[in-house]
Design an enzyme around this catalytic site. Structure first.
Site, PDB file in Angstrom:
ATOM      1  N   HIS A  34      36.060  38.135  47.574  1.00  0.00           N
ATOM      2  CA  HIS A  34      35.577  36.762  47.123  1.00  0.00           C
ATOM      3  C   HIS A  34      36.352  36.099  46.460  1.00  0.00           C
ATOM      4  CE1 HIS A  34      34.930  38.218  43.429  1.00  0.00           C
ATOM      5  NE2 HIS A  34      34.125  39.948  44.193  1.00  0.00           N
ATOM      6  N   HIS A  37      38.998  38.386  43.763  1.00  0.00           N
ATOM      7  CA  HIS A  37      39.633  39.516  44.520  1.00  0.00           C
ATOM      8  C   HIS A  37      40.552  38.153  44.428  1.00  0.00           C
ATOM      9  CE1 HIS A  37      36.083  41.845  45.312  1.00  0.00           C
ATOM     10  NE2 HIS A  37      37.065  42.515  45.022  1.00  0.00           N
ATOM     11  N   GLN A  61      32.480  57.291  41.971  1.00  0.00           N
ATOM     12  CA  GLN A  61      31.706  55.845  40.422  1.00  0.00           C
ATOM     13  C   GLN A  61      30.962  55.535  40.672  1.00  0.00           C
ATOM     14  OE1 GLN A  61      34.858  52.951  41.352  1.00  0.00           O
ATOM     15  NE2 GLN A  61      34.228  51.362  40.888  1.00  0.00           N
ATOM     16  N   ARG A 187      28.765  42.007  44.636  1.00  0.00           N
ATOM     17  CA  ARG A 187      27.012  42.934  44.568  1.00  0.00           C
ATOM     18  C   ARG A 187      25.686  41.324  44.564  1.00  0.00           C
ATOM     19  NH1 ARG A 187      28.620  47.208  41.174  1.00  0.00           N
ATOM     20  NH2 ARG A 187      28.411  49.060  42.211  1.00  0.00           N
TER      21      ARG A 187
HETATM   22  P1  AMP Z   1      35.670  45.870  42.576  1.00  0.00           P
HETATM   23  O1  AMP Z   1      36.103  45.291  44.445  1.00  0.00           O
HETATM   24  O2  AMP Z   1      34.244  44.328  42.639  1.00  0.00           O
HETATM   25  O3  AMP Z   1      35.612  46.990  42.711  1.00  0.00           O
HETATM   26  O4  AMP Z   1      36.599  44.581  42.379  1.00  0.00           O
HETATM   27  C1  AMP Z   1      37.896  45.013  43.004  1.00  0.00           C
HETATM   28  C2  AMP Z   1      38.735  44.285  40.879  1.00  0.00           C
HETATM   29  O5  AMP Z   1      38.150  42.840  41.799  1.00  0.00           O
HETATM   30  C3  AMP Z   1      38.149  44.694  39.823  1.00  0.00           C
HETATM   31  O6  AMP Z   1      39.584  44.825  39.161  1.00  0.00           O
HETATM   32  C4  AMP Z   1      36.875  43.463  40.141  1.00  0.00           C
HETATM   33  O7  AMP Z   1      37.399  43.134  38.218  1.00  0.00           O
HETATM   34  C5  AMP Z   1      37.935  42.198  39.940  1.00  0.00           C
HETATM   35  N1  AMP Z   1      36.515  40.738  40.345  1.00  0.00           N
HETATM   36  C6  AMP Z   1      35.856  41.754  40.557  1.00  0.00           C
HETATM   37  N2  AMP Z   1      34.420  39.701  40.531  1.00  0.00           N
HETATM   38  C7  AMP Z   1      36.213  38.912  39.989  1.00  0.00           C
HETATM   39  C8  AMP Z   1      35.954  38.000  39.416  1.00  0.00           C
HETATM   40  N3  AMP Z   1      34.772  37.208  39.845  1.00  0.00           N
HETATM   41  N4  AMP Z   1      36.731  37.135  39.037  1.00  0.00           N
HETATM   42  C9  AMP Z   1      37.355  37.915  38.627  1.00  0.00           C
HETATM   43  N5  AMP Z   1      38.103  39.914  39.455  1.00  0.00           N
HETATM   44  C10 AMP Z   1      36.700  40.706  40.153  1.00  0.00           C
END
Ligand code: AMP
Length: 281
Positions: A34, A37, A61, A187
């Site tokens: 999204h 990312h 995790q 999520r």
């Molecule tokens: P995830 O795919 O949820 O494991 O997230 C991958 C990376 O994207 C992690 O470093 C998260 O902190 C970052 N991330 C997820 N959502 C956001 C958001 N809304 N704003 C900034 N970074 C995000």
């Protein structure tokens, strides 16, 4: 953009990038990409000549009763999005590639991993630290970007990089939010329309509490009020609402300029997290 699924091909790709010169950045993700990312990828492109994005839904995790099986997987849509994002490679290993038979190593960052999300998700940050250490070993990036949305994770990865002399600069990227304030998250797709509407109470509660604390309100009282607000909005259970030191994650009872308010709570079966810097008025 190259789509790479095996360690040998990744090594070959990284060697080629090194020969071309310029910094290599990694953006680790679990996919279902999204705008949050994409902000990490844009920040990576501003800092490095070559950006490698990893997508790996890391089983290590997730706890036994968590959402590993139903975590959104959309490799095709993600690949299409990344193809036009100026990324050098998509690292897309499977679980067997990351954790082949006999895999036995776990990295634990003491203290920082046990509080906040670590208290309700035992083993979660060990899984995160281990997979990130592996990604760093595989890519040997100069720079790695993580979202401030997962503040505790960012603090833990910084500690990991320092403690293990990993020679990688860790950069935090500000949270990307929807128009109503809810932090973007893969999520959020689990939420029904009603839950999605109610969920914006989370950033609002943190914002209101942060403003009150910055204006001199008592931290313990304010955190108690924020918990009530979240309960009234339909969040249950509330895992924590806490005001902590940004670096040590130690709870604060007196406001300092290094304060951040963090929360985790469930809306239905969806666990949401958020956090905010508390800035002196
Ligand atoms: P995830 O795919 O949820 O494991 O997230 C991958 C990376 O994207 C992690 O470093 C998260 O902190 C970052 N991330 C997820 N959502 C956001 C958001 N809304 N704003 C900034 N970074 C995000």
């Amino acid at each position: 953009m190259q789509i790479i699924r095996h360690c040998g091909a990744l090594k070959h790709h990284v060697t080629g990038l090194r020969q071309r010169g310029g910094h290599i950045a990694i953006v680790p993700t679990m996919g279902a990409l999204h705008a949050g990312h994409m902000a990490l990828i844009e920040a990576a492109k501003a800092k490095a000549a070559h950006v490698i994005v990893s997508i790996f839904v890391n089983p290590m995790q997730f706890g036994p009763n968590e959402d590993l099986a139903r975590y959104p997987r959309q490799d095709e849509a993600d690949t299409a999005l990344l193809a036009s994002a100026g990324v050098s490679a998509l690292w897309l290993p499977d679980a067997q590639t990351m954790y082949p038979a006999g895999f036995s190593t776990t990295i634990k960052i003491a203290k920082l991993s046990d509080c906040l999300c670590g208290a309700t998700r035992p083993g979660h940050f060990e899984g995160v630290a281990t997979v990130v250490a592996k990604l760093f070993a595989q890519v040997r990036p100069d720079i790695a970007l993580f979202g401030e949305k997962d503040w505790q994770q960012l603090v833990i990865i910084r500690r990991l990089a320092i403690d293990l002399d990993l020679n990688v600069e860790i950069i935090g990227v500000p949270i990307v939010r929807d128009a109503d304030g809810l932090a973007l998250s893969s999520r959020n797709a689990y939420l029904s329309d009603d839950q999605r509407s109610a969920a914006c109470a989370l950033p609002k509660a943190l914002h209101d509490a942060g403003s009150a604390i910055a204006a001199g309100a008592d931290i313990t009282d304010t955190v108690g009020k924020a918990r009530h607000t979240l309960t009234a909005a339909g969040f249950a259970p509330i895992d924590y609402v806490a005001v902590v030191d940004v670096n040590t994650l130690e709870p604060l009872t007196i406001f300092t300029k290094e304060a951040r308010i963090l929360a985790a709570a469930r809306m239905g079966s969806t666990r949401l997290i958020d956090n905010l810097a508390i800035k002196l008025k």
